[in-house]
Design a protein around this motif. Sequence first.
Motif, mmCIF file in Angstrom:
data_model
loop_
_atom_site.group_PDB
_atom_site.id
_atom_site.type_symbol
_atom_site.label_atom_id
_atom_site.label_comp_id
_atom_site.label_asym_id
_atom_site.label_seq_id
_atom_site.Cartn_x
_atom_site.Cartn_y
_atom_site.Cartn_z
ATOM 1 N N ALA A 9 36.189 -67.624 -22.876
ATOM 2 C CA ALA A 9 36.090 -66.511 -21.920
ATOM 3 C C ALA A 9 37.456 -66.237 -21.302
ATOM 4 O O ALA A 9 37.825 -66.866 -20.311
ATOM 5 C CB ALA A 9 35.068 -66.837 -20.837
ATOM 6 N N SER A 13 39.993 -58.005 -20.745
ATOM 7 C CA SER A 13 39.028 -57.333 -21.626
ATOM 8 C C SER A 13 39.259 -55.835 -21.518
ATOM 9 O O SER A 13 39.398 -55.305 -20.417
ATOM 10 C CB SER A 13 37.586 -57.678 -21.238
ATOM 11 N N LYS A 19 34.620 -58.303 -17.692
ATOM 12 C CA LYS A 19 33.210 -58.306 -18.068
ATOM 13 C C LYS A 19 32.573 -59.691 -18.041
ATOM 14 O O LYS A 19 31.376 -59.816 -17.776
ATOM 15 C CB LYS A 19 33.013 -57.674 -19.447
ATOM 16 N N ASN A 20 33.361 -60.742 -18.316
ATOM 17 C CA ASN A 20 32.762 -62.072 -18.407
ATOM 18 C C ASN A 20 32.153 -62.563 -17.103
ATOM 19 O O ASN A 20 31.292 -63.448 -17.116
ATOM 20 C CB ASN A 20 33.795 -63.082 -18.915
ATOM 21 N N ILE A 30 28.697 -64.558 -17.626
ATOM 22 C CA ILE A 30 28.923 -65.819 -18.326
ATOM 23 C C ILE A 30 27.880 -66.880 -17.972
ATOM 24 O O ILE A 30 27.616 -67.795 -18.754
ATOM 25 C CB ILE A 30 30.347 -66.346 -18.050
ATOM 26 N N SER A 33 25.043 -67.540 -20.572
ATOM 27 C CA SER A 33 25.400 -68.378 -21.721
ATOM 28 C C SER A 33 25.516 -69.843 -21.315
ATOM 29 O O SER A 33 25.119 -70.741 -22.059
ATOM 30 C CB SER A 33 26.706 -67.892 -22.349
ATOM 31 N N THR A 50 39.078 -71.084 -20.803
ATOM 32 C CA THR A 50 39.624 -69.889 -20.169
ATOM 33 C C THR A 50 41.013 -70.164 -19.600
ATOM 34 O O THR A 50 41.357 -71.314 -19.315
ATOM 35 C CB THR A 50 38.697 -69.389 -19.043
ATOM 36 N N ILE A 55 37.399 -67.152 -13.488
ATOM 37 C CA ILE A 55 36.374 -67.457 -14.480
ATOM 38 C C ILE A 55 36.071 -68.952 -14.475
ATOM 39 O O ILE A 55 34.905 -69.367 -14.577
ATOM 40 C CB ILE A 55 36.807 -66.987 -15.882
ATOM 41 N N SER A 59 32.431 -70.430 -13.621
ATOM 42 C CA SER A 59 31.805 -71.227 -14.675
ATOM 43 C C SER A 59 31.361 -72.593 -14.153
ATOM 44 O O SER A 59 30.273 -73.078 -14.468
ATOM 45 C CB SER A 59 32.772 -71.401 -15.854
ATOM 46 N N GLN A 107 29.216 -67.124 -27.455
ATOM 47 C CA GLN A 107 29.996 -66.042 -26.871
ATOM 48 C C GLN A 107 29.393 -65.681 -25.513
ATOM 49 O O GLN A 107 28.174 -65.558 -25.379
ATOM 50 C CB GLN A 107 29.984 -64.820 -27.793
ATOM 51 N N PRO A 108 30.219 -65.482 -24.475
ATOM 52 C CA PRO A 108 29.693 -65.162 -23.146
ATOM 53 C C PRO A 108 29.089 -63.772 -23.043
ATOM 54 O O PRO A 108 28.467 -63.435 -22.034
ATOM 55 C CB PRO A 108 30.927 -65.286 -22.251
ATOM 56 N N THR A 109 29.250 -62.978 -24.104
ATOM 57 C CA THR A 109 28.776 -61.589 -24.083
ATOM 58 C C THR A 109 27.384 -61.427 -24.681
ATOM 59 O O THR A 109 26.954 -60.319 -24.971
ATOM 60 C CB THR A 109 29.772 -60.695 -24.845
#
Length: 230
Positions: A9, A13, A19-20, A30, A33, A50, A55, A59, A107-109
């Motif tokens: 992440a 972006s 976005k994460n 995130i 995920s 990261t 982030i 996280s 993937q965090p998305t």
Amino acid sequence: MKTVAIIPARGGSKGLKRKNILPLLNIPLIAYSIKSGVNSRNIDMVMVSTEDEEIARVSKEAGAEVPFMRPFELAADDTPTLDVLKFTIEKLEEHSRVKIDNIVLLQPTSPLRNHLHIDEAFKIFLNNGRKPVVSVTEAKTHPNMVKKIDNNQLVNFLETSDTVTRRQDLTKVYELNGAIYITTREKIMDENRIYGDEVYPYQMEKQYSVDIDDRFDFLLAELLMKEMRM
């Protein structure tokens, strides 16, 4: 065997800024995920890779480990995921002094992928002698229906396209949905790839396969999550 989930992440972006960690139904993207990895019965550790301090903080609050930061040179737009995985494995083994056996790339998305999906995919991984598994969903557009413009004319993208035009008559085709990749340390570190010719599919339904790249994807995920009361 030690299985580690790695969630890459980076802070930058283009399609959707930050976005994460954007709030999706009041929860950072995130975090979905991270939760799916933490709740999987097959994953021993969930870590986020990261270069971004915010982030990293978000996280950790969501339950992931961030034992070290990713170098900025591995956080560019064109940085291959494989390079990130190799660095993370090397650094993590050096940090923990424990050899990793399996890697689950999340993937965090992909916020609609959950721990049950991961565990089902991991069962396929084990049942096939720890050969790589990737998640797929039925492709929305069949290759036979894809066109290109050549000399201002519309022509088939595939040179060998057959004449079948009804969707229900076409052979089913699948696309990677980006939600789950399961592989071994050896595949990444020794063969320099995440998966090769021998790879097994884990099929996911379309509603769980949203991969957030832009605002439209984000709104779609939000709508689906409300409908499913996630």
